[in-house]
Enzyme design. Structure first.
Site, PDB file in Angstrom:
ATOM      1  N   ASN A  43     -18.383   3.563  46.910  1.00 33.55           N
ATOM      2  CA  ASN A  43     -18.246   3.648  45.461  1.00 33.55           C
ATOM      3  C   ASN A  43     -19.424   3.092  44.674  1.00 33.55           C
ATOM      4  OD1 ASN A  43     -16.682   3.612  42.773  1.00 33.55           O
ATOM      5  ND2 ASN A  43     -17.127   1.453  43.115  1.00 33.55           N
TER       6      ASN A  43
ATOM      7  N   LYS B 240     -26.982  11.439  42.895  1.00 30.39           N
ATOM      8  CA  LYS B 240     -25.587  11.859  42.971  1.00 30.39           C
ATOM      9  C   LYS B 240     -25.481  13.297  43.498  1.00 30.39           C
ATOM     10  CE  LYS B 240     -23.421   8.140  41.683  1.00 30.39           C
ATOM     11  NZ  LYS B 240     -22.718   7.335  42.717  1.00 30.39           N
TER      12      LYS B 240
ATOM     13  N   ILE C  79     -13.992   1.686  38.647  1.00 28.48           N
ATOM     14  CA  ILE C  79     -13.409   2.697  39.518  1.00 28.48           C
ATOM     15  C   ILE C  79     -13.106   2.130  40.899  1.00 28.48           C
ATOM     16  CG2 ILE C  79     -13.917   4.857  40.741  1.00 28.48           C
ATOM     17  CD1 ILE C  79     -15.425   5.780  38.225  1.00 28.48           C
TER      18      ILE C  79
ATOM     19  N   ASP D  20     -24.652  -7.484  49.031  1.00 33.00           N
ATOM     20  CA  ASP D  20     -25.593  -6.770  48.171  1.00 33.00           C
ATOM     21  C   ASP D  20     -25.916  -5.453  48.859  1.00 33.00           C
ATOM     22  OD1 ASP D  20     -27.632  -5.751  46.652  1.00 33.00           O
ATOM     23  OD2 ASP D  20     -28.906  -7.550  46.752  1.00 33.00           O
TER      24      ASP D  20
ATOM     25  N   TYR E 156     -30.394   8.827  38.722  1.00 33.38           N
ATOM     26  CA  TYR E 156     -28.949   8.802  38.951  1.00 33.38           C
ATOM     27  C   TYR E 156     -28.432  10.206  39.251  1.00 33.38           C
ATOM     28  CZ  TYR E 156     -23.962   8.050  37.923  1.00 33.38           C
ATOM     29  OH  TYR E 156     -22.592   7.997  37.978  1.00 33.38           O
TER      30      TYR E 156
ATOM     31  N   ILE F 237     -16.199   7.661  32.389  1.00 32.08           N
ATOM     32  CA  ILE F 237     -15.021   6.816  32.558  1.00 32.08           C
ATOM     33  C   ILE F 237     -15.226   5.513  31.787  1.00 32.08           C
ATOM     34  CG2 ILE F 237     -13.553   5.634  34.223  1.00 32.08           C
ATOM     35  CD1 ILE F 237     -13.529   8.692  34.527  1.00 32.08           C
TER      36      ILE F 237
END
Length: 250
Positions: A91, A156, A19, A64, A152, A185
């Site tokens: 991102n 998010k 992405i 990093d 995660y 995706i």
């Protein structure tokens, strides 16, 4: 509608693959000068070459994003190379899945705190430019419980909330802040490409849950990203746009 970003300077954090790469190329295709960062030099250099092929200035730096000390120097170098910053895309993801200390730390450091730190580093440059746009990449996982990837999903969700707070704080500085929550995706070498063979049951279950009948492509997220970063979205701030082919409806 033709989106024009000529004269704009953009940074994509985690922009060498998937992405991030597609967003970087989309911004470059609209005329923006683009800097990207990543940990791996090979993919980084390849994507910088693709950006340059769009006829715009390009810059790449190894960084990093789990290392808090590495972010400000990269942002400063990108600003110097591009002549300023108008657009920041946060991102990168640590993809923490296990409910343990290591994966929580990875998710917090990369998905959330790298977003905070890159924003803090870029905002002074945007103020100097008279305004700008920040785009945070979240996930539809941030909208629901997840037994498979609790860190995660939780982080998010935090990115979605922080996007609203950033938008409120930065509106007086003429800096818009939005987010995208992609669904599943698929791209070569990506998580879902690997799971097609390593976890076919999971892959097929996800595929069956998407009313559009397929997984998404990075370019479909990038198209929305370019819009949100552009003057065409000048009255949009504090929003998270779901880009999932209807996956959340399933």
């Amino acid at each position: 509608m033709q989106i024009e970003l000529k004269g704009k300077r953009a940074i994509v954090m985690g922009g060498s693959k998937g992405i991030g790469r597609s967003i970087a190329l989309g911004l470059a295709g609209a005329g923006a000068a683009v800097s990207i960062c990543a940990r791996g030099r090979t993919a980084l250099d390849a994507t910088v070459g693709e950006i340059e092929a769009r006829g715009v200035a390009a810059h790449g730096g190894e960084c990093d994003l789990a290392d808090r000390a590495a972010i400000p120097p990269y942002v400063a170098a990108a600003a110097q190379a591009l002549g300023g910053i108008d657009i920041l895309v946060n991102n990168a993801s640590g993809f923490g899945t296990a409910d343990d200390e290591a994966d929580w730390a990875k998710s917090l450091d990369i998905d959330l705190m790298a977003t905070v730190r890159a924003s803090h580093a870029a905002i002074p440059h945007m103020e100097k430019a008279g305004g700008g746009a920040i785009l945070n990449i979240s996930s539809i996982s941030g909208y629901r419980a997840s037994a498979r990837s609790a860190p995660y999903a939780a982080v998010k969700a935090a990115v979605i909330n922080y996007t609203m707070s950033q938008a409120l704080m930065l509106a007086p500085k003429r800096i818009r802040v939005n987010a995208i929550a992609p669904g599943s995706i698929e791209f070569p070498g990506g998580i879902w490409d690997r799971r097609k063979t390593s976890q076919p049951q999971l892959y097929n279950a996800i595929l069956d849950s998407i009313p559009s009948g397929r997984l998404g492509h990075p370019e479909e997220v990038a198209n929305v990203a370019v819009f949100l970063c552009s003057p065409a979205a000048s009255w949009v701030t504090g929003q998270t746009l779901i880009v999932d082919g209807g996956q959340m409806l399933g």
